[in-house]
Design an enzyme around this catalytic site. Sequence first.
Site, PDB file in Angstrom:
ATOM      1  N   HIS A   1       4.908  -4.535  10.620  1.00 40.53           N
ATOM      2  CA  HIS A   1       5.304  -3.818  11.962  1.00 40.53           C
ATOM      3  C   HIS A   1       5.507  -4.758  13.012  1.00 40.53           C
ATOM      4  CE1 HIS A   1       4.602   0.509  10.527  1.00 40.53           C
ATOM      5  NE2 HIS A   1       4.013  -0.110   9.816  1.00 40.53           N
TER       6      HIS A   1
ATOM      7  N   HIS B   1       1.473   3.824   1.758  1.00 44.83           N
ATOM      8  CA  HIS B   1       1.990   4.798   3.043  1.00 44.83           C
ATOM      9  C   HIS B   1       3.568   4.608   2.999  1.00 44.83           C
ATOM     10  CE1 HIS B   1      -1.908   4.039   5.618  1.00 44.83           C
ATOM     11  NE2 HIS B   1      -1.757   5.206   4.547  1.00 44.83           N
TER      12      HIS B   1
ATOM     13  N   HIS C   1      -7.496  -1.022   5.670  1.00 44.34           N
ATOM     14  CA  HIS C   1      -6.261   0.306   6.112  1.00 44.34           C
ATOM     15  C   HIS C   1      -6.093   1.483   5.167  1.00 44.34           C
ATOM     16  CE1 HIS C   1      -2.668   1.491   8.173  1.00 44.34           C
ATOM     17  NE2 HIS C   1      -1.905   1.348   7.108  1.00 44.34           N
TER      18      HIS C   1
ATOM     19  N   ASP D   1      -0.115  -3.875   6.318  1.00 42.76           N
ATOM     20  CA  ASP D   1      -0.745  -3.317   7.572  1.00 42.76           C
ATOM     21  C   ASP D   1      -2.060  -3.665   7.771  1.00 42.76           C
ATOM     22  OD1 ASP D   1       1.717  -2.091   7.904  1.00 42.76           O
ATOM     23  OD2 ASP D   1       0.806   0.199   7.634  1.00 42.76           O
TER      24      ASP D   1
ATOM     25  N   ASP E   1       5.866   4.893   5.177  1.00 41.82           N
ATOM     26  CA  ASP E   1       6.779   3.844   5.747  1.00 41.82           C
ATOM     27  C   ASP E   1       6.823   2.377   4.904  1.00 41.82           C
ATOM     28  OD1 ASP E   1       4.079   3.576   6.410  1.00 41.82           O
ATOM     29  OD2 ASP E   1       4.866   2.007   7.946  1.00 41.82           O
ATOM     30  N   HIS E   2       6.125   2.235   3.846  1.00 42.45           N
ATOM     31  CA  HIS E   2       6.254   1.097   2.932  1.00 42.45           C
ATOM     32  C   HIS E   2       6.827   0.999   1.412  1.00 42.45           C
ATOM     33  CE1 HIS E   2       3.714  -1.059   5.736  1.00 42.45           C
ATOM     34  NE2 HIS E   2       3.418   0.131   6.274  1.00 42.45           N
TER      35      HIS E   2
ATOM     36  N   HIS F   1       0.858  -1.203   0.073  1.00 45.11           N
ATOM     37  CA  HIS F   1       0.007   0.238  -0.120  1.00 45.11           C
ATOM     38  C   HIS F   1       0.810   1.295   0.086  1.00 45.11           C
ATOM     39  CE1 HIS F   1       0.814  -0.494   4.310  1.00 45.11           C
ATOM     40  NE2 HIS F   1       0.401   0.701   4.513  1.00 45.11           N
TER      41      HIS F   1
END
Length: 259
Positions: free
Chosen positions: A171, A55, A111, A133, A57-58, A53
């Site tokens: 995570h 975001h 998410h 996530d 942090d990905h 996805h």
Amino acid sequence: MIEILALPAFDDNYIWLLRADGCAAVVDPGDAAPVLQHLAHSGDRLCAILATHHHGDHVGGIGELLARETVPVFGPAAENIAGVSHALAGGERISVPGIDVEFEVLAVPGHTRGHLAYYGPSLAGTGALFCGDTLFGAGCGRLFEGTAAQMQASLARLAVLPAPTLVYCAHEYTQSNLRFAAAVEPDSIAVQKRVDQVAAARAAHRPTVPTRIDVELETNPFLRWDVPAVRKAAAARLGHAPADAVETFTAIREWKNRF
Ligand code: ZN
Ligand code: FE
């Protein structure tokens, strides 16, 4: 034989790296640095990138990785991610070049709107799921773009994967998620046992993931909408008995948001 490594990133992310025959594919490289470090040390060549996805942090490291080498980038068609060359909606089968692994692509919105999970039935002897996530150890992702009904359906799709399937989430949240799981099911021996196991792993600085589908079915309140104790906990929040799985899931998710 494919080796799967956890590259820690930021405070609590894992970038998963699959390697075979001198090739490496990475899932959710939020940061390029740990990937480049692995490539430098191992001599592996980057062969593919998979994104679950959009975001940061990905996907934050994709640009820097592509600047060094052009490789196929698999990612959700419904989301805007720079560098994606193979846009996926879910339902596809993909073959990851270099490491020779086949994945079934699952659409798991909730998410985010276009969130994907990658299921490799032949990986690790048991099957392996890379779910970003969506499903966490003893928890699930927050609902940023999707509805609770979408997330419940997405989790229900993952819940029917074979019991020993390894779950590679993005995570290290298991320990704090279990504090909530214990509040939902204070009488669960399985949750208490997992609390102890996870405390020991964290004390030894070991990751608590991958987890397994059957472990999650036993201890993750976000997969246990049919269990009387979880329905009872939801009823206490709602002030009435939940009508169905979605209402139970929604009540538990909203409780967790404030926990
Ligand atoms: Zn996210
Ligand atoms: Fe994340």
